[in-house]
Structures are given as structure tokens and as C-alpha cells.
Design an enzyme around this catalytic site. Structure first.
Site, mmCIF file in Angstrom:
data_model
loop_
_atom_site.group_PDB
_atom_site.id
_atom_site.type_symbol
_atom_site.label_atom_id
_atom_site.label_comp_id
_atom_site.label_asym_id
_atom_site.label_seq_id
_atom_site.Cartn_x
_atom_site.Cartn_y
_atom_site.Cartn_z
ATOM 1 N N ASN A 1 24.759 -10.932 -64.474
ATOM 2 C CA ASN A 1 25.968 -11.205 -63.710
ATOM 3 C C ASN A 1 25.719 -12.326 -62.718
ATOM 4 O O ASN A 1 24.588 -12.561 -62.287
ATOM 5 C CB ASN A 1 26.412 -9.945 -62.956
ATOM 6 C CG ASN A 1 26.844 -8.833 -63.897
ATOM 7 O OD1 ASN A 1 27.476 -9.095 -64.912
ATOM 8 N ND2 ASN A 1 26.496 -7.600 -63.574
ATOM 9 N N CYS A 2 26.803 -13.030 -62.336
ATOM 10 C CA CYS A 2 26.716 -14.071 -61.328
ATOM 11 C C CYS A 2 26.193 -13.463 -60.027
ATOM 12 O O CYS A 2 26.577 -12.345 -59.683
ATOM 13 C CB CYS A 2 28.091 -14.694 -61.101
ATOM 14 S SG CYS A 2 28.069 -16.088 -59.951
ATOM 15 N N PRO A 3 25.256 -14.137 -59.316
ATOM 16 C CA PRO A 3 24.830 -15.527 -59.527
ATOM 17 C C PRO A 3 23.517 -15.677 -60.305
ATOM 18 O O PRO A 3 22.913 -16.748 -60.273
ATOM 19 C CB PRO A 3 24.639 -16.013 -58.091
ATOM 20 C CG PRO A 3 24.082 -14.803 -57.391
ATOM 21 C CD PRO A 3 24.757 -13.604 -58.030
#
Length: 202
Positions: free
Chosen positions: A10-12
């Protein structure tokens, strides 16, 4: 080539992994980043471009995207230390309608050059279009011989829907040569344009 596998991250995390790979460069090289969603493509692309990289991307399969970043070397220290942030989806509710393989009227060769430049310029927009519709002569731009395939695949990887008129592909004998996006029909074209907040025609 340096490979970064960020599928499932998942971001980041995809951006952080890519920045780490950039910092380790000792000269010109290419970084390949694999991610599983369009937002990750958008975020990695934005960071890489701000760090001086030349970026191309494509959708390989459902939930599999490949980003290639060509770098001349490690980014400058201030670029490398830039704060990592997760930006929202860059797509707006704008539709781009392409009805010819040429832009404007007049010299045909110039018109084709202008259209290629236009499609590249779309990839650089701060807010990407939601959908791009290709029909009549524009249908040839999404097929195997198109000079704009790299730019269109880049847009598709970032979540832009690429739709080409099936009747038009049949007319030009190109249905088997469609190389990006999906085939659509006139009902869907009209519906998509009717629901758009803005329609851009080159």
C-alpha cells in the site's frame, strides 16, 4: 536493470521502495517497478518524474502494472529527501474524444505529428481524463502500428479507460490488431460523453 517488486504494498511503500532503488544508482540505469493498482502507478510516476526520470508504464494484467524509469544516475540529495506522500486519484470526469489520426486541417503529415504531441501532452496533465474515446480515423491510434501506443499504455496503466469503436475497427480491418484498451459501441460512446463533466476534442 534494477527490479522493485511492490505488488501487494500500500501507499507509500511502492514510492519508498522506488526512491531507495534510485539512491543506490551509481550511473545511468533503468528501474522496473511492479505494482498492483493505478494509484500506485500515478504516485510512483509523479515521484520519478520529479526526480528527473523518464517514465513509461503499462498494464500487464488485472492487478499487475509495470513501470519503467530511465535514470541518468541517483537524484540530487534534495530530490531524494523530498517527503513521500500519497496523492488521491488523478483522474477527473473529463472525456477526451479522438475522431481522427490527425489534429486540425491542412497538411496531413503535420496533422499526424500534432496528434502524437497531443496524446503525449495528455499524459502530462495534472488531472488525467477519466476516459479516452477513439472512433473513425482515431481508431487506428490504438492499434499495433500506432506511434502513440506507449503514451496510451502509460495512460491506461494510470487508470484512464481507453475505448475504441468496434464498428470502426471492423471497417479498417484492424479489430485483431487492437493493442490497448477495449472495444466499445456507439451506445456506450454516447452514454460516456453524456455523463462527462467536460469533453475535449483535439
Amino acid at each position: 536493470m534494477i527490479k522493485v517488486n511492490a505488488i501487494g504494498d500500500n501507499c507509500p511503500i511502492p514510492v519508498i521502495k522506488t526512491k531507495k532503488a534510485m539512491k543506490e544508482l551509481t550511473g545511468p540505469d533503468t528501474i522496473e517497478v511492479l505494482v498492483d493498482n493505478e494509484i500506485a502507478v500515478q504516485n510512483v510516476t509523479k515521484m520519478a518524474q520529479s526526480s528527473g526520470g523518464k517514465v513509461t508504464s503499462e498494464k500487464k494484467a488485472e492487478k499487475e502494472y509495470r513501470i519503467l524509469i530511465e535514470m541518468e544516475g541517483a537524484p540530487a540529495a534534495e530530490e531524494a529527501e523530498e517527503e513521500v506522500s500519497c496523492t488521491p486519484d488523478k483522474r477527473g470526469n473529463t472525456i477526451v474524444v479522438v475522431s481522427s489520426d490527425k489534429m486540425g486541417s491542412g497538411n496531413e503529415e503535420l496533422g499526424k505529428v500534432l496528434m502524437k504531441s497531443f496524446l503525449f501532452a495528455v499524459t502530462q496533465l495534472e488531472e488525467l481524463p477519466k476516459t479516452m474515446l477513439f472512433y473513425n480515423g482515431g481508431a487506428t491510434l490504438t492499434t499495433e502500428e500506432s506511434d502513440s501506443l506507449e503514451d496510451l499504455k502509460n495512460l491506461e496503466a494510470q487508470g484512464v479507460e481507453i475505448m475504441t469503436c468496434g464498428t470502426c475497427l471492423d471497417y479498417y480491418g484492424l479489430k485483431e490488431k487492437l493493442a490497448v484498451g477495449t472495444v466499445t459501441n456507439m451506445y456506450s460512446i454516447v452514454e460516456t460523453m453524456e455523463q462527462a463533466s467536460k469533453v475535449i476534442r483535439p
